[in-house]
Design an enzyme around this catalytic site. Structure first.
Site, PDB file in Angstrom:
ATOM      1  N   GLY A   1       0.814  -1.203   0.000  1.00 54.34           N
ATOM      2  CA  GLY A   1       0.000   0.000   0.000  1.00 54.34           C
ATOM      3  C   GLY A   1       0.846   1.252   0.000  1.00 54.34           C
TER       4      GLY A   1
ATOM      5  N   GLY B   1       0.124   9.451   1.338  1.00 52.95           N
ATOM      6  CA  GLY B   1       0.889  10.680   1.271  1.00 52.95           C
ATOM      7  C   GLY B   1       2.190  10.614   2.041  1.00 52.95           C
ATOM      8  N   TYR B   2       2.263   9.759   3.036  1.00 58.00           N
ATOM      9  CA  TYR B   2       3.468   9.624   3.858  1.00 58.00           C
ATOM     10  C   TYR B   2       4.523   8.773   3.182  1.00 58.00           C
ATOM     11  CZ  TYR B   2       0.755   5.459   4.568  1.00 58.00           C
ATOM     12  OH  TYR B   2       0.005   4.347   4.348  1.00 58.00           O
TER      13      TYR B   2
ATOM     14  N   ASP C   1      -9.473  11.481  12.386  1.00 55.96           N
ATOM     15  CA  ASP C   1      -9.558  10.973  11.003  1.00 55.96           C
ATOM     16  C   ASP C   1     -10.295   9.635  10.965  1.00 55.96           C
ATOM     17  OD1 ASP C   1      -9.228  11.229   8.296  1.00 55.96           O
ATOM     18  OD2 ASP C   1      -7.175  10.490   8.258  1.00 55.96           O
TER      19      ASP C   1
END
Length: 938
Positions: free
Chosen positions: A636, A639-640, A753
């Site tokens: 996977g 953004g990190y 989140d």
């Protein structure tokens, strides 16, 4: 000079430390004792440090032994009482070692943290110790296929968390214990799903007290014992039952008339007893597929019309049951009928089969009846009909094929998978993928399959696919599986030979065998529902890839030398430790500054996180665990950066989140997740294993969650279909994790989140809340709210928080409410410009069933009649998404409400799930129900 001195001391320290155990003393003593008692232990069981030396089959946590898994290892000897020293032991599985003999020690009751005890297929004898009832966390007790004798300990009734009780195929005797106010009994096991007590010498009557409406049993397997008296009518109160086997006992009197209350029962075996009275009326048992009431002295009666209401029936076994009259032709039109055995009755008239609806109808055995005519049809040429010893077979009729008795020859072996089988050397075998290897072999034994057509290859193909899916979902090194030699035993068990072939090598190592065996022994593998309850009898594996000469034997003399060396080395080591301590003190400040500089990576305002239990990994270790971040382990990205699957030396799978170098969000989020996850621990939160912070890398190491995200399940990407009960349990698990963060963490934590992409599903489809990078701890002065920059995901974001920048726990509650609406609709929060909250709010009509939401509900959730509690769930969701935070409930109240919804839907909210993705893929492929779909396994 100082650096050279330090290096020298460290080298000497490392050299001498080989004789000083990292493992805590009691644990080291216990395993050393086992090594002394057993022969054929793994070759690397050497020294005195099982944890530090990573002994095969031993898993440690913080220098404590927490798991022993040694399956099919050919161990011989007895289980030492020193096993009781393993105070942190959670799982003990020694299955398929028939050379393990003797009594189970009383000290087994000292393992207060033991959750799994599996000794399947060993050679243990003697009574089961009463101390077994002293294990408060035990969820799985599997002692079947041994030689245990004596009575069932009443103390088992104290195991309130027990889910699986399997004592079958032993020599147990006496009655089933029930409580009397001072002594416990099995009637107290309200959370247990499985009573497997077949093939023992149990006797006496079954006390009516044993069963009650409070129980959640799905399997009652009491076959082949010596029970007498009547079948208790209280059995009809346990409406969760799916398989009932009371055959091959000495039950007498009539069958309880309320047995037809068991509308979830799929297999019912009452044969070979002394039952009398009227034939029970089973009208309403619409999912009943296998019915066997043979060899009972029921009152003489006509062929009962309620047989025609059993729409799921595959097999009817009514031999010697006093049936008379003519079989109606409509009976043979049942859609799923495969086998009809009505031998030894008084059926008469003309046999007319008509045109059967079922393409699987293969056998009609009516030997020794009074049938005078047979209406033949070309449409039933594939059906084996046996009318021997009927009047129709007298005289010239005796020459007809239906007057002879022949048994079909059933054979099967998994065919090659689009390849040509190869000729293998030595004792290797060609796999279905046409590769030579040494397979792991055993027998799959199904105790109550719902079919009788052993020649239907579709069943075996489905089973093989299900096995492979289970092994692959656990990331086990399995290339293929082969099934062969289906046999129906006299006790009506179905046996299949199973061969499991290794992936990309000729043979398995010990870890691979233990992990594969454990998937089968602890019921991680869930077979397709038609196969019913099962167990696996594994053979000893003789071809380990890690063998090193002869297996280890008992060797007390070698250990004496080690102990002497440890004592001498310890004295020298103590002196060196003092010198090393003085030196370390001198460089402490310098080292601290260096570490801090390494951690901050240029962020001057950063601080070293406060860690509790998180392990620091080196970059080299992470490279090794991920095979140098190979594409095969890339699971996977975000953004990190990327997420990789890794395997630790103890076999544990982990997910490694690797931040992109120079990522602006990596630094603060990295520190946040380490600091938070190292001090919060809850079964519905993803666990942090450790982290890596060196060579410019920022990596977090989590437990591996195999079944992806809830978002993937809704989109169909994961192949998992979630029904109404499963969705409720996912919602409940998420709510519990969130309530823990809000109300039990110190200080409280706001996630910020909450969304379906951050809810992971484990191997049992239990929900685990993940991704804590945006979390915000609440200080003492911030209990009501904190002013902060708005962060979160559009669609889930609290509008009040967005407008005021005032963050509180109620912002998470809003996001959770959106998630609840996503759970029932399967739709993204914002889809094609439509906002899910507004769509549901506008569509609600409280005067209609399901609030009139049928058009926007996810079709995969189930039909209206199965969605009990939906209205209550929707009401709760709308409270969570109230415009004002003060109008929203707190998460602990949300948890209670969802628990009430589960209760109204007929499910136990206190029981965790053990359903796997395999189970729910079966549903998605057309199965209406799975026998394990609501089970607990801890």
């Amino acid at each position: 000079m100082g650096e050279r001195v330090l290096i020298f001391l460290v080298l000497v320290f490392n050299y001498l430390s080989v004789v000083v155990a990292v493992t805590v003393t009691n644990d080291s003593t216990a395993l050393t004792s086992l090594r002394e008692c057993w022969q054929n232990t793994p070759p690397n069981w050497k020294g005195l440090d099982p944890c530090g030396d990573e002994w095969d089959g031993i898993t440690c946590t913080n220098s404590h032994v927490t798991s022993i898994s040694l399956l099919s290892m050919n161990l011989t000897g007895q289980l030492s009482g020193d096993i009781g020293l393993l105070s942190e032991l959670v799982s003990l599985d020694l299955s398929y070692n028939k050379g393990l003999t003797g009594a189970l020690p009383q000290a087994i009751g000292n393992l207060k943290k033991l959750s799994i005890l599996i000794l399947l297929g060993c050679g243990f004898t003697g009574p089961i110790p009463d101390t077994i009832g002293n294990l408060p966390r035990l969820t799985m007790l599997s002692l079947n296929s041994n030689g245990f004798n004596g009575r069932i300990p009443p103390s088992i009734g104290n195991l309130s968390k027990l889910y699986w009780l399997d004592l079958a195929e032993n020599k147990l005797e006496g009655p089933i214990p029930v409580s009397n106010g001072t002594i416990p009994g099995l009637d107290m096991l309200h959370n247990t799903k499985h009573f497997h007590l077949g093939q023992n010498n149990l006797s006496g009557t079954i006390p009516p007290q044993l069963f009650s409406s409070d129980m959640t049993l799905i399997h009652v397997l009491f076959e082949s014992n010596g029970f007498t008296g009547s079948i208790p009518s209280t059995l009809g109160l346990v409406r969760t039952l799916e398989v009932v086997r009371l055959d091959k006992n000495s039950f007498s009197e009539s069958v309880p008339q309320n047995l037809n209350n068991l509308t979830n029962v799929q297999q019912l075996f009452l044969s070979n007893n002394k039952l009398s009275g009227p034939l029970p009326n089973l009208t309403g048992m619409s999912v009943l597929s296998y019915l066997d009431m043979s060899n009972s002295n029921f009152d003489l009666s006509d062929f009962p019309p309620w047989f025609l209401t059993l729409k799921s029936l595959t097999t009817l076994m009514m031999e010697n049951t006093q049936l008379k009259g003519q079989i109606p032709v409509s009976f043979f039109s049942l859609d799923h009928l495969q086998t009809v055995v009505l031998r030894g009755n008084q059926l008469n008239g003309t046999l007319d089969i008509g045109t059967p609806n079922s393409q699987q109808l293969g056998l009609i055995d009516l030997q020794n009846n009074l049938i005078r005519n047979f209406q033949q049809s070309n449409e039933v040429s594939n059906v084996k009909i046996i009318l021997a010893d009927n009047p129709v077979c007298q005289g010239t009729g005796a020459r007809e094929t239906y007057c002879s008795v022949t048994q079909p020859n059933i054979s099967y072996i998994t065919p090659p998978s689009n390849c040509v089988p190869v000729t293998c050397s030595s004792d290797q075998i060609s796999s279905p993928n046409c590769k030579c290897a040494y397979p792991y072999t055993g027998t799959l034994i199904f105790r109550a399959p719902s079919f009788s057509d052993l020649g239907n290859t579709t069943y075996y193909t489905t089973l093989a696919q299900s096995l492979m899916h289970s092994f692959q979902s656990q990331h086990l090194p399995v290339d293929s599986v082969s099934l062969s030699n289906p046999i129906r035993e006299a006790i009506q068990y179905l046996e299949l030979t199973l061969e499991i072939f290794p992936l990309n090598q000729d043979n398995f190592n010990r870890t691979g065998i233990s992990n594969i065996g454990f998937v089968l022994s602890n019921q991680t593998f869930k077979p397709p529902r038609i196969f019913g309850p099962f167990y696996f009898d594994g053979q000893v594996y003789q071809h380990f890839s890690d063998n090193e000469g002869e297996p280890t034997k008992s060797s007390k003399s070698s250990n004496i030398g080690i102990i002497i060396g440890a004592a001498a080395g310890g004295s020298v080591l103590l002196l060196l430790l003092l010198l090393l301590g003085v030196y370390a003190f001198c460089v402490k400040k310098k080292a601290k500054k260096a570490i801090e500089a390494s951690y901050n990576l240029g962020h001057s305002n950063s601080s070293i996180p406060q860690l509790k239990g998180a392990r620091r990994f080196s970059f080299e270790e992470i490279q090794k665990y991920t095979k140098k971040f190979s594409e095969a382990n890339d699971i996977g990205s975000g953004g990190y950066g990327k997420v990789y699957r890794g395997t630790l030396p103890n076999g544990q799978l982990v997910a490694i989140k690797r931040a992109q170098k120079g990522s602006l969000q990596g630094g603060p989020e990295f520190r946040t997740e380490i600091e938070l996850l190292s001090r919060v621990h809850h079964k519905n939160l993803v666990s942090l294993v450790g982290y890596c912070f060196e060579q410019g890398e920022q990596m977090l190491v989590y437990e591996y969650i195999p079944n992806g995200t809830l978002k993937d399940a809704f989109s169909g990407k994961s192949g998992i279909r979630l029904d109404w009960i499963r969705r409720l349990k996912v919602a409940l698990g998420t709510a519990r994790g969130l309530a823990y963060l809000h109300e039990l963490a110190n200080p409280p934590i706001i996630h910020r989140d909450i969304k379906s992409a951050n809810i992971l599903l484990d191997e049992r489809l239990n929900a685990k809340l993940a991704d804590f990078g945006l979390c915000k701890p609440m200080g003492d002065g911030e209990r009501d709210h904190v002013t902060t920059q708005v962060k979160g995901t559009m669609g889930y974001l609290d509008p009040e928080y967005y407008m005021t920048q005032q963050l509180s726990e109620k912002s998470d509650v809003y996001s959770f409410g959106v998630l609840m609406l996503e759970i029932i609709t399967g739709k993204r929060p914002i889809q094609r410009g439509k906002y899910i909250v507004r769509e549901v709010r506008n569509a609600i009509d409280e005067t209609k069933d399901l609030y009139g939401l049928q058009k926007i509900l996810d079709p995969a959730i189930g039909s209206g009649g199965t969605l009990k509690g939906l209205e209550q769930f929707v009401d709760l969701a709308m409270k969570c998404v109230a415009e004002s935070g003060i109008e929203r409930p707190i998460m602990s109240d949300v948890v209670k409400e969802i628990e009430n919804v589960l209760l109204s839907a007929g499910s136990n909210p206190t029981a965790e799930s053990s359903s796997t993705s395999t189970s729910y893929e079966e549903v998605s492929k057309g199965s209406s129900h799975h026998p394990y779909s609501n089970e607990l396994f801890g």
